[in-house]
Write a protein that holds these residues in place. Structure first.
Motif, short mmCIF file in Angstrom:
data_model
loop_
_atom_site.label_atom_id
_atom_site.label_comp_id
_atom_site.label_asym_id
_atom_site.label_seq_id
_atom_site.Cartn_x
_atom_site.Cartn_y
_atom_site.Cartn_z
N THR A 26 0.61 -1.44 0.13
CA THR A 26 -0.05 0.09 0.18
C THR A 26 0.90 1.26 0.15
OG1 THR A 26 -0.02 0.00 2.36
CG2 THR A 26 -2.12 -1.18 1.30
N ARG A 27 2.11 1.13 0.14
CA ARG A 27 2.87 2.22 0.13
C ARG A 27 4.17 2.16 -0.85
NH1 ARG A 27 2.62 1.76 5.65
NH2 ARG A 27 4.70 1.49 5.97
N PRO A 28 4.68 3.20 -1.45
CA PRO A 28 5.74 3.17 -2.31
C PRO A 28 6.91 2.38 -1.71
CG PRO A 28 4.84 5.18 -2.25
CD PRO A 28 4.34 4.45 -1.08
N GLU A 29 7.32 2.56 -0.34
CA GLU A 29 8.63 1.82 -0.01
C GLU A 29 8.34 0.50 0.35
OE1 GLU A 29 6.75 4.50 1.32
OE2 GLU A 29 6.44 4.09 3.56
N GLN A 30 7.11 -0.20 0.33
CA GLN A 30 7.06 -1.59 0.21
C GLN A 30 7.13 -2.29 -0.91
OE1 GLN A 30 2.84 -1.25 1.79
NE2 GLN A 30 3.40 -1.42 3.98
N LEU A 31 7.46 -1.59 -2.14
CA LEU A 31 7.53 -2.18 -3.29
C LEU A 31 9.02 -2.50 -3.62
CD1 LEU A 31 5.38 -2.40 -5.98
CD2 LEU A 31 7.16 -1.25 -6.90
N ILE A 32 9.17 -3.81 -3.85
CA ILE A 32 10.42 -4.20 -3.88
C ILE A 32 10.42 -5.23 -5.19
CG2 ILE A 32 12.52 -5.63 -3.04
CD1 ILE A 32 11.24 -4.93 -0.23
N LEU A 33 11.48 -5.06 -6.13
CA LEU A 33 11.32 -5.87 -7.42
C LEU A 33 11.75 -7.07 -7.13
CD1 LEU A 33 12.49 -3.65 -10.37
CD2 LEU A 33 10.16 -3.86 -9.51
N LEU A 34 11.43 -8.33 -7.71
CA LEU A 34 12.05 -9.63 -7.29
C LEU A 34 13.38 -9.41 -8.27
CD1 LEU A 34 8.64 -11.50 -8.24
CD2 LEU A 34 10.06 -11.77 -6.19
N PRO A 35 14.12 -10.30 -7.71
CA PRO A 35 15.62 -10.63 -8.37
C PRO A 35 15.52 -10.96 -9.86
CG PRO A 35 15.51 -11.79 -6.24
CD PRO A 35 13.94 -11.30 -6.52
N GLY A 36 16.11 -10.11 -10.70
CA GLY A 36 15.92 -10.31 -12.02
C GLY A 36 14.77 -9.82 -12.79
N ALA A 37 13.65 -9.33 -12.31
CA ALA A 37 12.49 -8.87 -12.85
C ALA A 37 12.90 -7.73 -13.69
CB ALA A 37 11.43 -8.71 -11.67
N GLU A 72 1.02 6.45 -6.70
CA GLU A 72 2.41 6.46 -5.80
C GLU A 72 3.19 5.43 -5.80
OE1 GLU A 72 2.38 8.53 -2.12
OE2 GLU A 72 0.72 9.75 -2.69
N VAL A 73 2.48 4.41 -5.68
CA VAL A 73 3.31 3.07 -5.65
C VAL A 73 3.49 2.48 -7.00
CG1 VAL A 73 2.64 0.46 -5.28
CG2 VAL A 73 1.76 2.00 -3.66
N HIS A 74 2.71 3.07 -8.00
CA HIS A 74 3.09 2.66 -9.44
C HIS A 74 4.21 3.76 -9.96
CE1 HIS A 74 -0.57 -0.03 -10.04
NE2 HIS A 74 0.32 -0.40 -9.75
N ASP A 75 4.20 5.00 -9.55
CA ASP A 75 5.51 5.76 -9.66
C ASP A 75 6.66 5.13 -9.23
OD1 ASP A 75 3.68 7.62 -10.94
OD2 ASP A 75 3.68 9.01 -8.97
N ARG A 76 6.49 4.50 -8.02
CA ARG A 76 8.06 3.70 -7.51
C ARG A 76 8.23 2.64 -8.45
NH1 ARG A 76 12.46 4.16 -5.35
NH2 ARG A 76 13.14 2.59 -3.98
N PHE A 77 7.17 1.81 -8.63
CA PHE A 77 7.25 0.82 -9.82
C PHE A 77 8.18 1.23 -10.79
CE2 PHE A 77 5.33 -2.09 -13.06
CZ PHE A 77 5.52 -3.47 -12.37
N ARG A 78 7.73 2.15 -11.59
CA ARG A 78 8.17 2.88 -12.64
C ARG A 78 9.61 3.03 -12.62
NH1 ARG A 78 4.93 3.48 -17.23
NH2 ARG A 78 2.61 3.39 -16.78
N GLU A 79 9.93 3.66 -11.34
CA GLU A 79 11.00 4.39 -11.04
C GLU A 79 12.43 3.21 -10.75
OE1 GLU A 79 11.14 7.39 -7.95
OE2 GLU A 79 12.60 6.18 -6.88
N LEU A 80 11.73 2.16 -10.14
CA LEU A 80 12.57 0.69 -9.91
C LEU A 80 12.85 0.13 -11.28
CD1 LEU A 80 11.04 -0.55 -6.76
CD2 LEU A 80 13.20 0.51 -7.06
N LEU A 81 11.84 0.05 -12.11
CA LEU A 81 12.01 -0.57 -13.46
C LEU A 81 12.94 0.16 -14.22
CD1 LEU A 81 8.70 -1.55 -14.74
CD2 LEU A 81 10.65 -3.29 -13.93
N GLY A 82 12.87 1.50 -14.08
CA GLY A 82 13.78 2.55 -14.98
C GLY A 82 15.32 2.38 -14.30
#
Ligand SMILES: [Mg+2]
Ligand SMILES: [Zn+2]
Length: 173
Positions: A26-37, A72-82
């Motif tokens: 529910t919060r951006p800081e909880q979003l962690i990409l899986l290894p290699g994703a 906000e979670v999806h902004d973080r998601f895009r940031e980590l992918l980026g």
């Protein structure tokens, strides 16, 4: 190599680490990409394939998160992918409670919305990748090939893979 039209990805448990059972990211800081994703998504993009995320997020319906909070979670998601050199072409979320819409997977509504918004996407030549049986069911209902991410084979899926990276290798074979 098969000429795929697009790749549809589940989010939690497919690209990022799933929250414990009954809990939600529910919060951006909880979003962690899986290894290699991130690298796997990048390979899809490098191959010229459009990539869309289709995700059930009923935490919104349950009042655990607001729609802007999900953004906000999806902004973080895009940031980590980026940071991994990857990006996605769209993120489609069902924010409804089960039984109240046509878009909560296993229903195919989100996939149909992707095709409506992107006329170049042919669902019959696309593939849905996810870690849940509902991802495979939604993909199949939309006419897509399906990849189930699981440790043991899922007979309902076109193929089973152990990770997104392995799924992408199959896709680009
Ligand atoms: Mg999942
Ligand atoms: Zn919905």
């Amino acid at each position: 190599m098969t000429t795929w039209s697009a790749v549809l990805l589940d989010r939690d448990g497919t690209v990022n680490v799933k929250a414990p059972e009954g809990a939600y990211v529910t919060r951006p800081e909880q979003l962690i990409l899986l290894p290699g994703a991130g690298a796997a998504v990048r390979r899809l993009r490098d191959a010229g394939l459009p990539v869309f995320v289709v995700t059930n997020q009923r935490a919104v319906a349950r009042g655990l998160m607001t729609a802007p909070g999900l953004d906000e979670v999806h902004d973080r998601f895009r940031e980590l992918l980026g940071a991994a050199g990857a990006e996605v072409d769209g993120i489609y979320a069902c924010v409804h409670e089960a039984g109240e819409c046509g878009c909560r997977k296993p229903l195919p509504g989100l996939l149909h919305r992707v095709a409506r918004d992107h006329p170049g996407v042919d669902l019959g030549r696309s593939v849905m990748i996810g870690d849940a049986a509902s991802d495979v069911a939604a993909g199949a209902a939309a006419g897509c090939a399906t990849v189930r991410l699981a440790a043991s084979p899922d007979p309902a899926a076109t193929v089973t893979a152990r990770s997104l990276a392995e799924a992408v290798t199959w896709l680009l074979r």
